[in-house]
Structures are given as C-alpha cells and as structure tokens.
Write a protein that holds these residues in place. Structure first.
Motif, PDB file in Angstrom:
ATOM      1  N   PRO A  35       0.845  -1.333   0.025  1.00 30.61           N
ATOM      2  CA  PRO A  35       0.055  -0.009   0.137  1.00 30.61           C
ATOM      3  C   PRO A  35       0.754   1.158   0.118  1.00 30.61           C
ATOM      4  N   SER A  36       0.373   2.196  -0.643  1.00 35.34           N
ATOM      5  CA  SER A  36       1.260   3.467  -0.956  1.00 35.34           C
ATOM      6  C   SER A  36       0.530   4.748  -0.510  1.00 35.34           C
ATOM      7  N   VAL A  37      -0.910   4.606  -0.191  1.00 36.83           N
ATOM      8  CA  VAL A  37      -1.532   5.855   0.090  1.00 36.83           C
ATOM      9  C   VAL A  37      -2.134   5.982   1.504  1.00 36.83           C
ATOM     10  N   GLY A  38      -1.712   7.246   2.105  1.00 34.21           N
ATOM     11  CA  GLY A  38      -2.192   7.750   3.354  1.00 34.21           C
ATOM     12  C   GLY A  38      -3.145   8.373   3.413  1.00 34.21           C
ATOM     13  N   HIS A  39      -4.133   8.471   4.106  1.00 33.82           N
ATOM     14  CA  HIS A  39      -5.411   9.323   4.080  1.00 33.82           C
ATOM     15  C   HIS A  39      -5.954   9.605   5.477  1.00 33.82           C
ATOM     16  N   THR A  40      -6.093  11.216   5.395  1.00 33.79           N
ATOM     17  CA  THR A  40      -6.263  11.607   6.776  1.00 33.79           C
ATOM     18  C   THR A  40      -7.414  12.721   6.626  1.00 33.79           C
ATOM     19  N   TYR A  41      -8.037  13.024   7.567  1.00 37.26           N
ATOM     20  CA  TYR A  41      -9.319  14.008   7.406  1.00 37.26           C
ATOM     21  C   TYR A  41      -8.907  15.241   8.575  1.00 37.26           C
ATOM     22  N   LEU A  42      -9.179  16.317   8.354  1.00 33.36           N
ATOM     23  CA  LEU A  42      -9.132  17.560   9.319  1.00 33.36           C
ATOM     24  C   LEU A  42     -10.586  17.200   9.993  1.00 33.36           C
ATOM     25  N   PRO A  43     -10.572  17.579  11.061  1.00 31.17           N
ATOM     26  CA  PRO A  43     -12.033  17.469  11.898  1.00 31.17           C
ATOM     27  C   PRO A  43     -13.019  18.608  11.514  1.00 31.17           C
ATOM     28  N   GLY A  44     -12.394  19.771  11.286  1.00 32.95           N
ATOM     29  CA  GLY A  44     -13.668  20.773  11.136  1.00 32.95           C
ATOM     30  C   GLY A  44     -14.467  21.349  12.270  1.00 32.95           C
ATOM     31  N   ASN A  45     -13.907  21.363  13.547  1.00 33.37           N
ATOM     32  CA  ASN A  45     -14.973  21.652  14.656  1.00 33.37           C
ATOM     33  C   ASN A  45     -14.670  23.295  14.648  1.00 33.37           C
ATOM     34  N   SER A  46     -13.741  23.665  14.180  1.00 35.76           N
ATOM     35  CA  SER A  46     -13.595  25.104  14.175  1.00 35.76           C
ATOM     36  C   SER A  46     -12.389  25.437  13.199  1.00 35.76           C
ATOM     37  N   TRP A  47     -12.256  26.747  12.932  1.00 34.76           N
ATOM     38  CA  TRP A  47     -11.200  26.983  11.999  1.00 34.76           C
ATOM     39  C   TRP A  47     -10.037  26.746  12.497  1.00 34.76           C
ATOM     40  N   ARG A  48      -9.765  26.620  13.620  1.00 34.27           N
ATOM     41  CA  ARG A  48      -8.456  26.336  14.250  1.00 34.27           C
ATOM     42  C   ARG A  48      -7.898  24.917  13.833  1.00 34.27           C
ATOM     43  N   ASP A  49      -8.929  23.936  13.539  1.00 36.00           N
ATOM     44  CA  ASP A  49      -8.646  22.657  12.896  1.00 36.00           C
ATOM     45  C   ASP A  49      -7.910  22.755  11.530  1.00 36.00           C
ATOM     46  N   ILE A  50      -8.542  24.098  10.906  1.00 34.45           N
ATOM     47  CA  ILE A  50      -8.071  24.014   9.721  1.00 34.45           C
ATOM     48  C   ILE A  50      -6.619  24.798   9.501  1.00 34.45           C
ATOM     49  N   GLU A  51      -6.526  25.929  10.209  1.00 29.50           N
ATOM     50  CA  GLU A  51      -5.205  26.518  10.230  1.00 29.50           C
ATOM     51  C   GLU A  51      -4.138  25.900  10.876  1.00 29.50           C
ATOM     52  N   ILE A  52      -4.504  25.056  11.755  1.00 27.98           N
ATOM     53  CA  ILE A  52      -3.480  24.227  12.512  1.00 27.98           C
ATOM     54  C   ILE A  52      -3.448  22.677  12.358  1.00 27.98           C
ATOM     55  N   PRO A  53      -3.329  21.966  11.282  1.00 26.42           N
ATOM     56  CA  PRO A  53      -3.666  20.781  10.864  1.00 26.42           C
ATOM     57  C   PRO A  53      -2.723  19.715  11.369  1.00 26.42           C
ATOM     58  N   ASP A  54      -1.461  20.081  12.259  1.00 27.99           N
ATOM     59  CA  ASP A  54      -0.387  19.446  12.579  1.00 27.99           C
ATOM     60  C   ASP A  54      -0.670  17.993  13.168  1.00 27.99           C
ATOM     61  N   PRO A  55      -1.739  17.823  14.047  1.00 30.51           N
ATOM     62  CA  PRO A  55      -1.967  16.449  14.523  1.00 30.51           C
ATOM     63  C   PRO A  55      -2.478  15.573  13.512  1.00 30.51           C
ATOM     64  N   TYR A  56      -3.012  15.917  12.496  1.00 32.25           N
ATOM     65  CA  TYR A  56      -3.715  14.960  11.389  1.00 32.25           C
ATOM     66  C   TYR A  56      -2.665  14.968  10.202  1.00 32.25           C
ATOM     67  N   VAL A  57      -1.754  15.845  10.115  1.00 32.40           N
ATOM     68  CA  VAL A  57      -0.879  16.066   8.983  1.00 32.40           C
ATOM     69  C   VAL A  57       0.614  15.359   9.251  1.00 32.40           C
ATOM     70  N   ARG A  58       1.078  15.918  10.240  1.00 33.57           N
ATOM     71  CA  ARG A  58       2.392  15.625  10.451  1.00 33.57           C
ATOM     72  C   ARG A  58       2.610  14.446  10.522  1.00 33.57           C
ATOM     73  N   PRO A  59       1.923  13.351  11.227  1.00 29.64           N
ATOM     74  CA  PRO A  59       2.496  11.873  11.109  1.00 29.64           C
ATOM     75  C   PRO A  59       2.385  11.383   9.839  1.00 29.64           C
ATOM     76  N   TRP A  60       1.261  11.658   9.214  1.00 33.17           N
ATOM     77  CA  TRP A  60       1.091  11.122   7.734  1.00 33.17           C
ATOM     78  C   TRP A  60       2.156  11.707   6.644  1.00 33.17           C
ATOM     79  N   ALA A  61       2.466  13.029   6.807  1.00 31.22           N
ATOM     80  CA  ALA A  61       3.493  13.587   5.973  1.00 31.22           C
ATOM     81  C   ALA A  61       4.850  12.883   6.092  1.00 31.22           C
ATOM     82  N   ASP A  62       5.046  12.461   7.463  1.00 37.41           N
ATOM     83  CA  ASP A  62       6.396  11.811   7.691  1.00 37.41           C
ATOM     84  C   ASP A  62       6.398  10.420   7.344  1.00 37.41           C
TER      85      ASP A  62
END
Length: 331
Positions: free
Chosen positions: A74-101
C-alpha cells in the motif's frame, strides 16, 4: 506527482464487455468482474483509512503485514481534518504531520487530506445557515484560513498532497454541502483553490469528490470548473440505490457517469472512500470494485477499514477480507 494517465475508457459499453471478458478468464461468477492479477506495475496506488492521527500511522505496519511481505505494498495515506473550528483548518499538525512523515519515508507514497470547507462541519448546520456561510466564502471571507492551511502543509512536508475540499458535497451529511446554494459553493471552491495555489512551495492537487449517485443534488451541478479540479473522486459503498455492481455502474450519476464526465473534462478518477456497508460480507463486490478501479487506471483508492465497511481491522467480513488480501498477493 503528475495526474497524466493512460486513456481510461472508450465508452461504458466497451468497458463492461472488457470486464465480462476478465470475469470469464478469471473464473469469477457471472456479474463479478475481476482483473487478472499481474505485477506491481499494473496496480493502482491504494491504501486504507485506519485513522486520521498518529494512531492511524501506527496501525499501518499491521495492515502491510496482513497483506503479506511479498504482496503489492500500500502506498496511500489518507487523513481528515476534523472541522470543529477554523483552528482545525489553520493548525492541521496532529492530523497531517504523522502522515506527511510516513509518506516521506518511501518514494512515490501519496498523502490524501480531506479538508472541510466550513466549520462547524459536523453535525451539519441548517440550510439557511449553510447558504449564508457559502455566500461569505464565495466573497472571500474565509480566504485567510486556507492560506494559513496551505502554508502549514508546505511547512509540514505535505506540499504534494492530494486535497479534497468539501467532500461528499452532493449529500446532506456535512455543513459544507452544495445543495443550499450551488453557485456560491462553486465560487467558494474556486476561491479556496486559488488561495492555496498562491502559496510558495505548494504542488497540491485538488480532488472534486462526490458520493455515488444523485443524493441531495446532482454532483454535476456542483462542479466548479476544469481549471480548479485535478481529478474526479467518488465515494462509493455497497448500498442502495441498486444492489448489484452493474446497478452501481449504470445508475444515474453513478460509476459510469463519473468516468464519462471525467473523460469529457480531461480528468482522471479516484475513489477516496469505498467499502462494504448494507449487504454484509460480499466478496463479489470487493472483486468488482477492485477490477473497476484498476480498469479506470484511477489515481488512487482507499478502502474504509472500520466496521461494517472494512476488510482488515473489521473482522465481520471474512470472505471479503480474503478476496481483498488475495487480490494483492503475488501472481
């Protein structure tokens, strides 16, 4: 990553004939199209949704081990930003950093990120509220949030991510749905793409991603334009309307029309979410979906792996699990 792909389709009738031939050659039952297993180079990039944060990344070695060390990886990692507030959009680190690494560890791995267009995104707001928010978005009221998101994605090493703004917009599950004001939705999508593409260092691709079928509004009425869409995605589960895979292909705005529309607009297709759902453990559906996605030379696909849809962590679908696993086994 380029989205240039080999021609996917010479018409729905020809593909259905081709799938029938593959079925006959593979020994599958009638109505259960199946691709002949060949080598890794023939495979569409694939993965499974196992969780949006670091826990999902931690689960991935188990998924790979379950497939087998000699299987296609498998070669695809898939994540979702939660969208509870605009902070989730502006600071996506918990959901993007692990997958980007994770994606950076192996060449050609893909990172797919679903991005809410409005907050709060779940549970969905009423139509009047959605309409007002879409109008604000179309007017540029939320541009800064997406500029910050794009900058952060580049900083986190996700500059080549496939982004899915406003997924399943033709349904009713999310605030970022299209039906309350399609024209405002399209203009807002265009603004998001324009703002994010303006950030230095980005190489994002944008996936216009609907559910299969008409749902609350025909997804074609929400299409924002070829200049802001890199691929046409469709989330498709084994559920009504329809009961057979042929139904899913032929239904209005179903799998067949997705491919027709994509070809007419010069775009490849993708399948960000798929899996079992309403009809239980059905290996014939898994066979047919894998055959269809590979016959379309899709950019990628990710199966939803929690119950009742999954095939690995969800243990209630043993026959489908075996079918999926054997599909990626060595020839």
């Amino acid at each position: 990553m380029t989205t240039t792909r080999a021609p996917r389709r010479l018409g729905l009738a020809l593909l259905l004939v081709g799938l029938a031939v593959l079925t006959a050659c593979s020994g599958a039952a009638p109505g259960e199209p199946r691709m002949t297993r060949t080598n890794a180079e023939s495979r569409v990039p694939f993965g499974a949704f196992l969780g949006s944060d670091a826990a999902g990344v931690a689960a991935y070695p188990g998924f790979e081990a379950w497939l087998g060390t000699d299987s296609v990886a498998p070669s695809v990692g898939h994540t979702y930003l939660p969208g509870n507030s605009w902070r989730d959009i502006e600071i996506p680190d918990p959901y993007v950093r692990p997958w980007a690494d994770w994606a950076a560890q192996v060449p050609d791995r893909l990172l797919v990120v679903n991005v809410p267009m409005l907050t709060p995104n779940e549970p969905p707001l009423p139509d009047d509220a959605v309409r007002g928010l879409l109008e604000q978005g179309a007017a540029g009221r939320f541009d800064s949030h997406f500029q910050l998101l794009a900058q952060r994605l580049v900083t986190l090493g996700a500059s080549r991510a496939i982004l899915i703004p406003g997924w399943e917009m033709n349904g009713i599950s999310y605030t970022h749905r299209c039906e309350p004001d399609p024209e405002a939705w399209k203009e807002y999508f265009r603004r998001i793409v324009g703002v994010m593409r303006s950030v230095p260092g980005q190489q994002f691709q944008f996936n216009f991603n609907s559910t299969r079928g008409t749902d609350a509004i025909p997804w074609t009425e929400c299409y924002p334009g070829d200049d802001v869409v890199d691929m046409l995605g469709m989330d498709t589960y084994d559920q009504p309307p329809g009961q057979t895979f042929d139904d899913y292909v032929r239904q209005p705005l179903g799998l067949g029309e997705q491919v027709d529309f994509a070809q007419a607009h010069g775009k490849p297709v993708s399948f960000p979410e798929w899996g079992l759902l309403r009809y239980g453990d059905r290996p014939e559906y898994v066979r047919a979906m894998l055959a269809w996605m590979e016959s379309q030379n899709a950019v990628f696909h990710t199966i939803t792996d929690y119950c009742p849809s999954g095939v690995w962590e969800c243990t209630q679908n043993p026959a489908s699990s075996q079918e999926y696993r054997s599909h990626y086994a060595p020839s």
